[in-house]
Design a protein around this motif. Structure first.
Motif, PDB file in Angstrom:
ATOM      1  N   ALA A 107      62.075  51.999  60.867  1.00  0.00           N
ATOM      2  CA  ALA A 107      60.839  51.518  61.577  1.00  0.00           C
ATOM      3  C   ALA A 107      60.086  52.145  62.545  1.00  0.00           C
ATOM      4  O   ALA A 107      58.984  52.167  62.633  1.00  0.00           O
ATOM      5  CB  ALA A 107      61.417  50.154  62.146  1.00  0.00           C
ATOM      6  N   HIS A 108      60.627  52.956  63.226  1.00  0.00           N
ATOM      7  CA  HIS A 108      60.174  53.877  64.224  1.00  0.00           C
ATOM      8  C   HIS A 108      59.208  54.657  63.481  1.00  0.00           C
ATOM      9  O   HIS A 108      57.989  55.135  64.025  1.00  0.00           O
ATOM     10  CB  HIS A 108      61.188  54.852  65.128  1.00  0.00           C
ATOM     11  N   ARG A 109      59.662  55.367  62.525  1.00  0.00           N
ATOM     12  CA  ARG A 109      58.867  56.256  61.672  1.00  0.00           C
ATOM     13  C   ARG A 109      57.646  55.609  60.929  1.00  0.00           C
ATOM     14  O   ARG A 109      56.453  55.975  61.183  1.00  0.00           O
ATOM     15  CB  ARG A 109      59.807  56.873  60.300  1.00  0.00           C
ATOM     16  N   LEU A 110      57.750  54.232  60.849  1.00  0.00           N
ATOM     17  CA  LEU A 110      56.508  53.593  60.365  1.00  0.00           C
ATOM     18  C   LEU A 110      55.521  53.050  61.432  1.00  0.00           C
ATOM     19  O   LEU A 110      54.400  53.419  61.429  1.00  0.00           O
ATOM     20  CB  LEU A 110      56.885  52.281  59.561  1.00  0.00           C
ATOM     21  N   ALA A 111      56.346  52.915  62.640  1.00  0.00           N
ATOM     22  CA  ALA A 111      55.531  52.524  63.748  1.00  0.00           C
ATOM     23  C   ALA A 111      54.592  53.914  64.107  1.00  0.00           C
ATOM     24  O   ALA A 111      53.064  53.667  64.522  1.00  0.00           O
ATOM     25  CB  ALA A 111      56.087  52.054  64.890  1.00  0.00           C
ATOM     26  N   GLU A 112      55.034  54.936  64.127  1.00  0.00           N
ATOM     27  CA  GLU A 112      54.445  56.269  64.363  1.00  0.00           C
ATOM     28  C   GLU A 112      53.204  56.469  63.380  1.00  0.00           C
ATOM     29  O   GLU A 112      52.555  57.215  63.708  1.00  0.00           O
ATOM     30  CB  GLU A 112      55.479  57.343  64.348  1.00  0.00           C
ATOM     31  N   GLN A 113      53.190  55.825  62.260  1.00  0.00           N
ATOM     32  CA  GLN A 113      52.197  55.986  61.293  1.00  0.00           C
ATOM     33  C   GLN A 113      51.323  55.123  61.467  1.00  0.00           C
ATOM     34  O   GLN A 113      50.261  54.775  60.615  1.00  0.00           O
ATOM     35  CB  GLN A 113      52.784  55.927  59.967  1.00  0.00           C
ATOM     36  N   GLY A 114      51.420  54.018  62.510  1.00  0.00           N
ATOM     37  CA  GLY A 114      50.334  53.218  62.579  1.00  0.00           C
ATOM     38  C   GLY A 114      50.631  51.521  62.033  1.00  0.00           C
ATOM     39  O   GLY A 114      49.866  50.862  62.237  1.00  0.00           O
ATOM     40  N   PHE A 115      51.981  51.495  61.779  1.00  0.00           N
ATOM     41  CA  PHE A 115      52.200  50.186  61.071  1.00  0.00           C
ATOM     42  C   PHE A 115      53.005  49.184  62.126  1.00  0.00           C
ATOM     43  O   PHE A 115      53.721  49.769  62.808  1.00  0.00           O
ATOM     44  CB  PHE A 115      53.112  50.362  59.875  1.00  0.00           C
ATOM     45  N   ILE A 271      59.729  58.370  41.454  1.00  0.00           N
ATOM     46  CA  ILE A 271      60.235  59.472  42.089  1.00  0.00           C
ATOM     47  C   ILE A 271      62.106  59.603  41.979  1.00  0.00           C
ATOM     48  O   ILE A 271      62.358  58.500  42.647  1.00  0.00           O
ATOM     49  CB  ILE A 271      59.841  59.744  43.677  1.00  0.00           C
ATOM     50  N   ILE A 272      62.487  60.323  41.472  1.00  0.00           N
ATOM     51  CA  ILE A 272      63.824  60.535  41.204  1.00  0.00           C
ATOM     52  C   ILE A 272      64.329  61.733  42.296  1.00  0.00           C
ATOM     53  O   ILE A 272      63.838  62.849  42.156  1.00  0.00           O
ATOM     54  CB  ILE A 272      64.569  60.875  40.024  1.00  0.00           C
ATOM     55  N   MET A 273      65.213  61.345  43.208  1.00  0.00           N
ATOM     56  CA  MET A 273      65.660  62.673  44.140  1.00  0.00           C
ATOM     57  C   MET A 273      67.100  62.849  43.451  1.00  0.00           C
ATOM     58  O   MET A 273      68.102  62.053  43.916  1.00  0.00           O
ATOM     59  CB  MET A 273      65.773  61.972  45.554  1.00  0.00           C
ATOM     60  N   PRO A 274      66.975  63.903  42.925  1.00  0.00           N
ATOM     61  CA  PRO A 274      68.420  64.065  42.094  1.00  0.00           C
ATOM     62  C   PRO A 274      69.579  64.476  42.920  1.00  0.00           C
ATOM     63  O   PRO A 274      70.619  63.823  42.340  1.00  0.00           O
ATOM     64  CB  PRO A 274      67.770  65.601  41.597  1.00  0.00           C
ATOM     65  N   GLU A 286      61.739  62.050  54.674  1.00  0.00           N
ATOM     66  CA  GLU A 286      60.842  61.911  53.319  1.00  0.00           C
ATOM     67  C   GLU A 286      60.527  60.574  52.407  1.00  0.00           C
ATOM     68  O   GLU A 286      59.295  60.556  52.331  1.00  0.00           O
ATOM     69  CB  GLU A 286      61.272  63.219  52.398  1.00  0.00           C
ATOM     70  N   ARG A 287      61.460  60.051  52.583  1.00  0.00           N
ATOM     71  CA  ARG A 287      61.438  58.848  51.744  1.00  0.00           C
ATOM     72  C   ARG A 287      60.408  57.653  52.523  1.00  0.00           C
ATOM     73  O   ARG A 287      59.376  57.121  51.846  1.00  0.00           O
ATOM     74  CB  ARG A 287      62.914  57.908  51.804  1.00  0.00           C
ATOM     75  N   ASP A 288      60.488  57.747  53.874  1.00  0.00           N
ATOM     76  CA  ASP A 288      59.564  56.761  54.480  1.00  0.00           C
ATOM     77  C   ASP A 288      58.224  57.498  54.663  1.00  0.00           C
ATOM     78  O   ASP A 288      57.161  56.645  54.930  1.00  0.00           O
ATOM     79  CB  ASP A 288      60.382  56.533  55.881  1.00  0.00           C
ATOM     80  N   ALA A 289      58.302  58.914  54.780  1.00  0.00           N
ATOM     81  CA  ALA A 289      56.991  59.425  54.761  1.00  0.00           C
ATOM     82  C   ALA A 289      55.999  59.118  53.538  1.00  0.00           C
ATOM     83  O   ALA A 289      54.726  58.905  53.375  1.00  0.00           O
ATOM     84  CB  ALA A 289      56.974  61.031  55.156  1.00  0.00           C
ATOM     85  N   LEU A 290      56.896  59.140  52.355  1.00  0.00           N
ATOM     86  CA  LEU A 290      56.114  58.934  51.064  1.00  0.00           C
ATOM     87  C   LEU A 290      55.467  57.402  50.993  1.00  0.00           C
ATOM     88  O   LEU A 290      54.629  57.279  50.464  1.00  0.00           O
ATOM     89  CB  LEU A 290      57.216  59.229  49.905  1.00  0.00           C
ATOM     90  N   ALA A 291      56.510  56.474  51.493  1.00  0.00           N
ATOM     91  CA  ALA A 291      56.187  55.217  51.522  1.00  0.00           C
ATOM     92  C   ALA A 291      54.989  54.933  52.460  1.00  0.00           C
ATOM     93  O   ALA A 291      54.049  54.181  51.910  1.00  0.00           O
ATOM     94  CB  ALA A 291      57.129  54.306  52.065  1.00  0.00           C
ATOM     95  N   ALA A 292      54.951  55.555  53.771  1.00  0.00           N
ATOM     96  CA  ALA A 292      53.855  55.180  54.479  1.00  0.00           C
ATOM     97  C   ALA A 292      52.420  55.870  53.785  1.00  0.00           C
ATOM     98  O   ALA A 292      51.321  55.272  54.188  1.00  0.00           O
ATOM     99  CB  ALA A 292      54.186  56.077  55.791  1.00  0.00           C
ATOM    100  N   ALA A 293      52.660  56.784  53.165  1.00  0.00           N
ATOM    101  CA  ALA A 293      51.349  57.569  52.537  1.00  0.00           C
ATOM    102  C   ALA A 293      51.107  56.597  51.397  1.00  0.00           C
ATOM    103  O   ALA A 293      49.645  56.419  51.310  1.00  0.00           O
ATOM    104  CB  ALA A 293      52.003  59.163  52.239  1.00  0.00           C
ATOM    105  N   TRP A 294      51.781  56.048  50.570  1.00  0.00           N
ATOM    106  CA  TRP A 294      51.331  55.208  49.489  1.00  0.00           C
ATOM    107  C   TRP A 294      50.680  54.192  50.145  1.00  0.00           C
ATOM    108  O   TRP A 294      49.665  53.464  49.549  1.00  0.00           O
ATOM    109  CB  TRP A 294      52.852  54.908  48.840  1.00  0.00           C
TER     110      TRP A 294
END
Length: 300
Positions: A107-115, A271-274, A286-294
């Motif tokens: 949640a903190h990561r997403l909040a830092e991205q403005g959500f 996206i498959i993360m092997p 990275e997972r949360d950054a990808l979601a926020a960018a999406w």
């Protein structure tokens, strides 16, 4: 003149007052006091988020089909100057007493991205009444968040996104099917074929525990919760992430759904993360950054 909007405005004001009175700050214990927290966050990241006074987590109560259920809300501590787009995060697992600690860093990561982050607990969890049917009547607890979000002062209810982990991914798929007003969605570790999962020896004993009538009603229970059965209903952009070493839900679930979405021309990315497992622990940031960018890429 008496406006016909008066009862509506009164109801909204009543809901806002109820939310404000029910909001309780969430006590977040130290890292070592939360079991299995290492799967969701490192100690440094967790303690940094816990100490960041710019944000706060609250637990709110709201009505869902006559039941008082709960949700976490994570956002700025200070009054918001602008309403934020909302990420509705759908947790994994079944009945939970709490998942605030697991949610914090994400949640903190997403909040830092403005959500603003809103995370339903679902009926039967956190002291709420009712029975968690894992994708049955509890789906209403997700939809009944909508009027709540509309009354959150920090929330822009015209910009809502869905994010789901494991069981929560299945909730996201159902919500999209049933026209939840999200602009886009992201999921990870989600099962898409419950009937196939039920055939796995590690999951077969769990089925009658969650659904006591599983053997009698297997077809109906699995169909409702299996997005591969209705891929044409997934009609908003969705990011599907999965660990290639997921031992709980094989990556084939994500691959099969993505292939079905491709056949139906539905907007998606797979996206498959092997080297990752069920919740993508090693690449969570990275997972949360990808979601926020999406989500950001699919703003109106």
């Amino acid at each position: 003149m008496i406006s016909f909007l008066a009862p509506i405005n009164a109801a909204c004001a009543g809901l806002l007052a109820l939310l404000q009175s029910s909001a309780q700050p969430v006590a977040l214990p130290p890292f070592e006091q939360i079991e299995n927290l290492h799967l969701y966050a490192g100690r440094a990241a967790y303690e940094a988020a816990r100490a960041d006074s710019r944000y706060r987590m609250e637990k709110i109560a709201y009505d869902s089909d006559g039941l008082e259920v709960f949700a976490y809300v994570y956002g700025p501590s200070a009054p918001a100057h602008e309403a934020r787009p909302v990420v509705v995060f759908n947790r994994g697992s079944w009945v939970r007493e709490s998942f605030a600690g697991e949610l914090l860093v994400q949640a903190h990561r997403l909040a830092e991205q403005g959500f603003l982050v809103v995370a339903p607990m679902y009926r039967g969890s956190g002291g709420a009444p009712g029975s968690d049917e894992m994708g049955g009547s509890d789906l209403a607890d997700l939809f009944n968040l909508l009027p709540v979000i509309a009354e959150l002062r920090a929330a822009d209810s015209s910009r809502i996104y869905l994010y789901g982990e494991s069981r929560g991914a299945m909730m996201v798929y159902q919500a999209i099917r049933d026209d939840f007003p999200a602009l886009a969605a992201a999921v990870y570790g989600g099962f898409t074929d419950l009937d196939a999962l039920a055939g796995d020896p590690q999951w077969a004993p769990v089925m009658p525990v969650i659904w006591p009538d599983f053997e009698e009603n297997r077809a109906a229970i699995t169909y409702r919760r299996s997005a591969v059965a209705w891929p044409e209903e997934i009609d908003i952009p969705i990011l599907i992430m999965h660990g290639g070493q997921d031992e709980a839900v094989p990556a084939a679930h994500a691959v099969r759904l993505a292939a079905a979405l491709e056949r139906h021309g539905r907007p998606h990315e797979l996206i498959i993360m092997p080297q990752e497992g069920h919740v993508l622990t090693g690449r969570a940031e990275e997972r949360d950054a990808l979601a926020a960018a999406w989500f950001t890429a699919h703003q109106p």
